[in-house]
Every structure is written in structure tokens, then in C-alpha cells.
Scaffold this motif. Sequence first.
Motif, PDB file in Angstrom:
ATOM      1  N   GLY A   1       0.811  -1.209   0.000  1.00 31.03           N
ATOM      2  CA  GLY A   1       0.000   0.000   0.000  1.00 31.03           C
ATOM      3  C   GLY A   1       0.848   1.264   0.000  1.00 31.03           C
ATOM      4  N   TYR A   2       1.910   1.277   0.827  1.00 30.09           N
ATOM      5  CA  TYR A   2       2.816   2.432   0.829  1.00 30.09           C
ATOM      6  C   TYR A   2       3.478   2.601  -0.540  1.00 30.09           C
ATOM      7  CZ  TYR A   2       2.643   2.787   5.975  1.00 30.09           C
ATOM      8  OH  TYR A   2       2.252   2.949   7.297  1.00 30.09           O
ATOM      9  N   ALA A   3       3.932   1.489  -1.130  1.00 35.22           N
ATOM     10  CA  ALA A   3       4.611   1.576  -2.421  1.00 35.22           C
ATOM     11  C   ALA A   3       3.664   2.063  -3.515  1.00 35.22           C
ATOM     12  CB  ALA A   3       5.191   0.214  -2.783  1.00 35.22           C
ATOM     13  N   ASP A   4       2.438   1.544  -3.517  1.00 33.85           N
ATOM     14  CA  ASP A   4       1.470   1.992  -4.522  1.00 33.85           C
ATOM     15  C   ASP A   4       1.057   3.443  -4.294  1.00 33.85           C
ATOM     16  OD1 ASP A   4       1.266  -0.226  -6.213  1.00 33.85           O
ATOM     17  OD2 ASP A   4      -0.122  -1.242  -4.860  1.00 33.85           O
ATOM     18  N   LEU A   5       0.919   3.844  -3.030  1.00 35.17           N
ATOM     19  CA  LEU A   5       0.593   5.243  -2.751  1.00 35.17           C
ATOM     20  C   LEU A   5       1.703   6.158  -3.255  1.00 35.17           C
ATOM     21  CD1 LEU A   5      -1.161   7.441  -1.488  1.00 35.17           C
ATOM     22  CD2 LEU A   5      -0.002   7.002   0.693  1.00 35.17           C
ATOM     23  N   ALA A   6       2.960   5.751  -3.092  1.00 29.67           N
ATOM     24  CA  ALA A   6       4.071   6.563  -3.597  1.00 29.67           C
ATOM     25  C   ALA A   6       3.961   6.727  -5.110  1.00 29.67           C
ATOM     26  CB  ALA A   6       5.402   5.915  -3.225  1.00 29.67           C
ATOM     27  N   ASP A   7       3.568   5.657  -5.802  1.00 26.69           N
ATOM     28  CA  ASP A   7       3.404   5.725  -7.253  1.00 26.69           C
ATOM     29  C   ASP A   7       2.265   6.667  -7.630  1.00 26.69           C
ATOM     30  OD1 ASP A   7       4.142   4.876  -9.863  1.00 26.69           O
ATOM     31  OD2 ASP A   7       2.476   3.466  -9.885  1.00 26.69           O
ATOM     32  N   LEU A   8       1.155   6.575  -6.891  1.00 26.65           N
ATOM     33  CA  LEU A   8       0.028   7.473  -7.156  1.00 26.65           C
ATOM     34  C   LEU A   8       0.404   8.919  -6.851  1.00 26.65           C
ATOM     35  CD1 LEU A   8      -2.935   5.432  -5.600  1.00 26.65           C
ATOM     36  CD2 LEU A   8      -2.205   5.516  -7.987  1.00 26.65           C
ATOM     37  N   ALA A   9       1.137   9.118  -5.761  1.00 28.12           N
ATOM     38  CA  ALA A   9       1.531  10.481  -5.375  1.00 28.12           C
ATOM     39  C   ALA A   9       2.426  11.113  -6.440  1.00 28.12           C
ATOM     40  CB  ALA A   9       2.247  10.450  -4.022  1.00 28.12           C
ATOM     41  N   GLU A  10       3.319  10.311  -7.003  1.00 29.11           N
ATOM     42  CA  GLU A  10       4.161  10.828  -8.083  1.00 29.11           C
ATOM     43  C   GLU A  10       3.307  11.276  -9.265  1.00 29.11           C
ATOM     44  OE1 GLU A  10       8.105   9.404 -10.543  1.00 29.11           O
ATOM     45  OE2 GLU A  10       6.448   7.975 -10.353  1.00 29.11           O
ATOM     46  N   ALA A  11       2.311  10.454  -9.602  1.00 29.25           N
ATOM     47  CA  ALA A  11       1.437  10.796 -10.730  1.00 29.25           C
ATOM     48  C   ALA A  11       0.622  12.053 -10.460  1.00 29.25           C
ATOM     49  CB  ALA A  11       0.505   9.619 -11.030  1.00 29.25           C
ATOM     50  N   ARG A  12       0.309  12.307  -9.192  1.00 30.23           N
ATOM     51  CA  ARG A  12      -0.474  13.486  -8.825  1.00 30.23           C
ATOM     52  C   ARG A  12       0.407  14.696  -8.501  1.00 30.23           C
ATOM     53  NH1 ARG A  12      -4.482  14.723 -10.592  1.00 30.23           N
ATOM     54  NH2 ARG A  12      -5.073  16.003  -8.814  1.00 30.23           N
ATOM     55  N   GLY A  13       1.720  14.526  -8.532  1.00 24.87           N
ATOM     56  CA  GLY A  13       2.620  15.641  -8.223  1.00 24.87           C
ATOM     57  C   GLY A  13       2.675  15.982  -6.755  1.00 24.87           C
ATOM     58  N   ASP A  14       2.322  15.045  -5.884  1.00 22.51           N
ATOM     59  CA  ASP A  14       2.326  15.254  -4.438  1.00 22.51           C
ATOM     60  C   ASP A  14       3.651  14.720  -3.886  1.00 22.51           C
ATOM     61  OD1 ASP A  14       1.934  15.356  -1.709  1.00 22.51           O
ATOM     62  OD2 ASP A  14       0.045  14.242  -1.705  1.00 22.51           O
ATOM     63  N   GLN A  15       4.678  15.550  -3.937  1.00 19.39           N
ATOM     64  CA  GLN A  15       6.023  15.100  -3.577  1.00 19.39           C
ATOM     65  C   GLN A  15       6.155  14.786  -2.089  1.00 19.39           C
ATOM     66  OE1 GLN A  15       8.805  18.028  -5.044  1.00 19.39           O
ATOM     67  NE2 GLN A  15       8.340  17.587  -7.195  1.00 19.39           N
TER      68      GLN A  15
ATOM     69  N   GLY B   1       0.507 -12.402 -20.234  1.00 21.81           N
ATOM     70  CA  GLY B   1       1.495 -11.371 -19.966  1.00 21.81           C
ATOM     71  C   GLY B   1       1.054  -9.944 -20.142  1.00 21.81           C
ATOM     72  N   VAL B   2      -0.255  -9.672 -20.092  1.00 19.52           N
ATOM     73  CA  VAL B   2      -0.738  -8.309 -20.310  1.00 19.52           C
ATOM     74  C   VAL B   2      -0.495  -7.480 -19.042  1.00 19.52           C
ATOM     75  CG1 VAL B   2      -2.722  -6.884 -20.919  1.00 19.52           C
ATOM     76  CG2 VAL B   2      -2.470  -9.178 -21.906  1.00 19.52           C
ATOM     77  N   SER B   3       0.317  -6.429 -19.172  1.00 21.00           N
ATOM     78  CA  SER B   3       0.730  -5.621 -18.019  1.00 21.00           C
ATOM     79  C   SER B   3       0.634  -4.136 -18.355  1.00 21.00           C
ATOM     80  CB  SER B   3       2.171  -5.968 -17.616  1.00 21.00           C
ATOM     81  OG  SER B   3       2.298  -7.343 -17.321  1.00 21.00           O
ATOM     82  N   PRO B   4      -0.565  -3.565 -18.246  1.00 21.85           N
ATOM     83  CA  PRO B   4      -0.719  -2.152 -18.619  1.00 21.85           C
ATOM     84  C   PRO B   4      -0.200  -1.192 -17.540  1.00 21.85           C
ATOM     85  CG  PRO B   4      -2.797  -3.377 -18.775  1.00 21.85           C
ATOM     86  CD  PRO B   4      -1.845  -4.189 -17.961  1.00 21.85           C
ATOM     87  N   ASP B   5       0.272  -0.062 -18.005  1.00 26.26           N
ATOM     88  CA  ASP B   5       0.534   1.102 -17.154  1.00 26.26           C
ATOM     89  C   ASP B   5      -0.033   2.295 -17.908  1.00 26.26           C
ATOM     90  OD1 ASP B   5       1.390   2.831 -15.229  1.00 26.26           O
ATOM     91  OD2 ASP B   5       3.524   2.656 -15.677  1.00 26.26           O
ATOM     92  N   MET B   6      -1.347   2.229 -18.188  1.00 24.70           N
ATOM     93  CA  MET B   6      -1.975   3.199 -19.065  1.00 24.70           C
ATOM     94  C   MET B   6      -2.097   4.578 -18.434  1.00 24.70           C
ATOM     95  SD  MET B   6      -2.214   1.471 -21.730  1.00 24.70           S
ATOM     96  CE  MET B   6      -3.029   2.700 -22.714  1.00 24.70           C
ATOM     97  N   GLY B   7      -1.944   4.660 -17.119  1.00 21.11           N
ATOM     98  CA  GLY B   7      -1.877   5.971 -16.492  1.00 21.11           C
ATOM     99  C   GLY B   7      -0.705   6.773 -17.013  1.00 21.11           C
ATOM    100  N   ARG B   8       0.320   6.055 -17.508  1.00 18.94           N
ATOM    101  CA  ARG B   8       1.491   6.698 -18.102  1.00 18.94           C
ATOM    102  C   ARG B   8       1.604   6.379 -19.595  1.00 18.94           C
ATOM    103  NH1 ARG B   8       3.155   5.179 -12.802  1.00 18.94           N
ATOM    104  NH2 ARG B   8       3.768   7.014 -11.600  1.00 18.94           N
ATOM    105  N   GLY B   9       0.535   5.803 -20.151  1.00 18.53           N
ATOM    106  CA  GLY B   9       0.457   5.613 -21.592  1.00 18.53           C
ATOM    107  C   GLY B   9       1.323   4.503 -22.145  1.00 18.53           C
ATOM    108  N   ARG B  10       1.474   3.408 -21.404  1.00 21.07           N
ATOM    109  CA  ARG B  10       2.316   2.325 -21.917  1.00 21.07           C
ATOM    110  C   ARG B  10       1.749   0.978 -21.477  1.00 21.07           C
ATOM    111  NH1 ARG B  10       7.017   4.620 -17.940  1.00 21.07           N
ATOM    112  NH2 ARG B  10       6.380   3.573 -16.016  1.00 21.07           N
ATOM    113  N   VAL B  11       2.123  -0.070 -22.221  1.00 24.49           N
ATOM    114  CA  VAL B  11       1.677  -1.422 -21.887  1.00 24.49           C
ATOM    115  C   VAL B  11       2.759  -2.400 -22.331  1.00 24.49           C
ATOM    116  CG1 VAL B  11       0.408  -1.666 -24.065  1.00 24.49           C
ATOM    117  CG2 VAL B  11      -0.183  -3.120 -22.128  1.00 24.49           C
ATOM    118  N   ALA B  12       2.987  -3.431 -21.514  1.00 19.56           N
ATOM    119  CA  ALA B  12       3.912  -4.512 -21.864  1.00 19.56           C
ATOM    120  C   ALA B  12       3.116  -5.804 -22.010  1.00 19.56           C
ATOM    121  CB  ALA B  12       4.982  -4.676 -20.783  1.00 19.56           C
ATOM    122  N   VAL B  13       3.535  -6.644 -22.947  1.00 15.13           N
ATOM    123  CA  VAL B  13       2.915  -7.957 -23.121  1.00 15.13           C
ATOM    124  C   VAL B  13       4.049  -8.980 -23.210  1.00 15.13           C
ATOM    125  CG1 VAL B  13       1.381  -9.390 -24.502  1.00 15.13           C
ATOM    126  CG2 VAL B  13       0.973  -6.916 -24.348  1.00 15.13           C
ATOM    127  N   VAL B  14       4.206  -9.781 -22.168  1.00 15.75           N
ATOM    128  CA  VAL B  14       5.287 -10.770 -22.095  1.00 15.75           C
ATOM    129  C   VAL B  14       4.687 -12.107 -21.686  1.00 15.75           C
ATOM    130  CG1 VAL B  14       7.554 -11.321 -21.139  1.00 15.75           C
ATOM    131  CG2 VAL B  14       6.863  -8.930 -21.378  1.00 15.75           C
TER     132      VAL B  14
END
Length: 409
Positions: free
Chosen positions: A141-155, A375-388
Motif C-alpha cells: 500500500g505504501y509503495a502503490d501510494l508513492a506511485d500514485l503520489a508521483e502521478a499526482r505531483g504530491d512530492q 502477460g498483459v501488463s498495462p501502465d496506461m496511467g502513463r500511456g504504456r503497456v507490456a505484453v510478455v
Amino acid sequence: DYTWLFGTDGEFTAFASVAAGQFGPIKAHLRTLRDVSEAVNGGSGKIVHEVTPDGAVYFGANADEGNTDESAKYPSAVALVWRWSGDQRFLKDLYPASRRAMEHVASLDADDDGWPEGLGNVERAGMGNEKLDNTVYAIRGYADLADLAEARGDQKTQRWATRHAQRLAAAFEQAWWYGADGARSYADSLDPGALGGADTKIFQRHWIGLTPTDAVLPALPGRKAGPLAADAHARTTLAQHERECYTGPLGLYHTGTGANSVADDPAVPDGPACDDVVSSVVDETSIFTLNSAIAGVSEGNYGRLGADQQGVYTRGNARAQLDPDLWEMPGSMPEIAPGGVFGANIDLPLNERSMVLQAWGAYGVLWPVVHQWLGVSPDMGRGRVAVVPQLPPDQPSASVRSVKVGSGR
């Protein structure tokens, strides 16, 4: 059956929802969970446990102890839906609730060791104050919140959450691995005092022993993205949980078998022992479809896709849903698969039956197939997707059409 709104159920179901492309329902669920929790708890960040159709909240108001894991999983569910949908308005809407949820979890750490106190998803007596699943999902949860905070500009929040995630991930293995007496697993809980001294490790063979292999963290400074559990410990405990003391023909037991200090029912023979630990709780060979889902996803996280590895759990859940010899209601995956100590719903009094349909078990079928096999692994919040892709060794082919990612397919 009853159509109640649950916290942690929906947070696990989110994985199946996004894999199935059902973004709308899971977004609505997470928004409703936020709305009810804030109406009841006044913005404390505490996520409620369950809500009945008439709006009553059971076990999750500020006045209740509640379950810590509901709040710890909330930002991870939000992050998952955002990564698959790329919906920035959804992120903006639920980001404040995600931040407050982890601030609430942090407030539960009374002894300042980083591991939150409180009840978790096992819901059985006899555990220490600090539960393994709460710890695992708090770190994620902390790690995911850090990722969300980066996306929201909440340093500020990004730094706070990253610091917590890094500290706890680094300390996790030493604090929680229970390598004694042939256990080959993680402790189910820690007790800060009453049961034998500071941070006594308590091992009871509950299903949450696999949560460290289930929870995948995004990348952190100095740590690549991947499951929380260290590779060697993960493979050791996964192999242990595949044995007959933990796993039956249809999946993972709620509580594995072995020696215990509690008087057993003489009519029920002791199950096989795979370690020398004398547990303080009895075994419980009910096969919850969520427990099997976590086992199946865990196996997939480490590439263990064989028929005698992940296949036991994915096929067990699928059979409970689709096999006419097992199903209770055609097409419905029940809360507890037939067999084990539980038996079958049809043989039990109405008030002792499990739910005929519980959505979270689909985590153990849809997620492994779409995310792990294909292997579908989207990160569409940042406009990218990996398929492995990585197919199981006994699976010559697999396919899926029109996987929904972002606003496209």
C-alpha cells in the motif's frame, strides 16, 4: 445469497475485474466504498468491512476495531484500476482517500516497529497483535501510494510513502521468516509482548503464509518491481504449501495440518504433518476459493506454472465454478469449494452455509490467465503497456480477444 458491499473482497476482485475489462463496475465499487467509509468515519481514512443492502455498516466504523487489511489494500486497488484504465479523473477522485487510508494504517503502529496492529483477513482467535497479511499489504500500500503520489505531483506524500515502503521491505524477511522446526514459511503473526516477549513469531499454518509471495510491489529506489518475498524464501514456502499438509485436490486449506496443542475432535483424524511446530490452533481443511486464488497467483509470480504447482489452484477454482460434479449453482464460484472439513453447502443447515457466489475467487483464474500466462501488463496511467507471455509447460496454446486497456483494446 446476499448482495453486500465488502471492502477487502472488492479489493481482491479488482484484479479479476480489470483482467475481464470490467472497469466501470470496479470503479463504482471503489468510489462507493470511499463514500460509505467517509460518511461513517468522518474522513479518518478507515475503510469499512462490509455494508448491508439497507446501508448498515458492520465492523468498520471508527468505534469498531475493524480489519486493518481493508485500509491497507485500498490504494493498491485504486492504483491497479488506474494502471489498467488510464483514467486520470478516477485517480484524482480517489487519490485523497488512498492517502488517508495509509495514514490510518500508519496510525495503528502503536509500538513504532512499522508493522501495523489490528485484525486481518484470517478472522480466527489466537493470533498475535501484528498480522502477516496486514504487514504485507501495508508495504504494498505504501509503495502503490508513492506511485500514485508521483502521478499526482504530491512530492511530500511520495517521499513519506516511499520511506515507509523502503524501510519495511528491507526489514521484512528478518522480522517475519519462520525457518525453525521445519516450518519453511513466514510467521502468521507477531506478538509485541503478551505471548512471550517482544516480537515473538507465531506460526499457525494459516493461508496468509503465502501473502508475501502474492503481493507485487511497484519499483522503489534501490528495489525493482516484483513480489515482496525474497526469491529463495518464496520458492521454499511455495514448495512447502504444495504438500498435502496445506493443499488438497481442489486447493489451499484455510489452516494447514500438523501438531497442535488444542484438543481435536476425536471423530476427525489428524492430518499429515510437514513440520515439527506445535501450533496453538487446530487445523481447518476448508478450501476457500480466495485462499486458492492467492496460492495460484503466488505460484505464477515466480514462474511456477506446472500442473502440480499453479495448476492445482487455478483448476480447483475453475472446477468449483464449472464442473457439474462439484458446482452448487452453475457458473458460480462459491466462497468455499466442496470438500475438506467443510463438506458441501447442500449438506449443511442454511445458517451454516458459505456464500454460493463470491467474486474474489475469480482473482485466481482471470488474473493468472490474462496477466501471467498471456502477460498483459498495462501502465496506461502513463500511456504504456507490456505484453510478455509465459504459458504453463502443459498448456500448448492460450488466447484471448479484445483485452481492454485504457480507452482501447
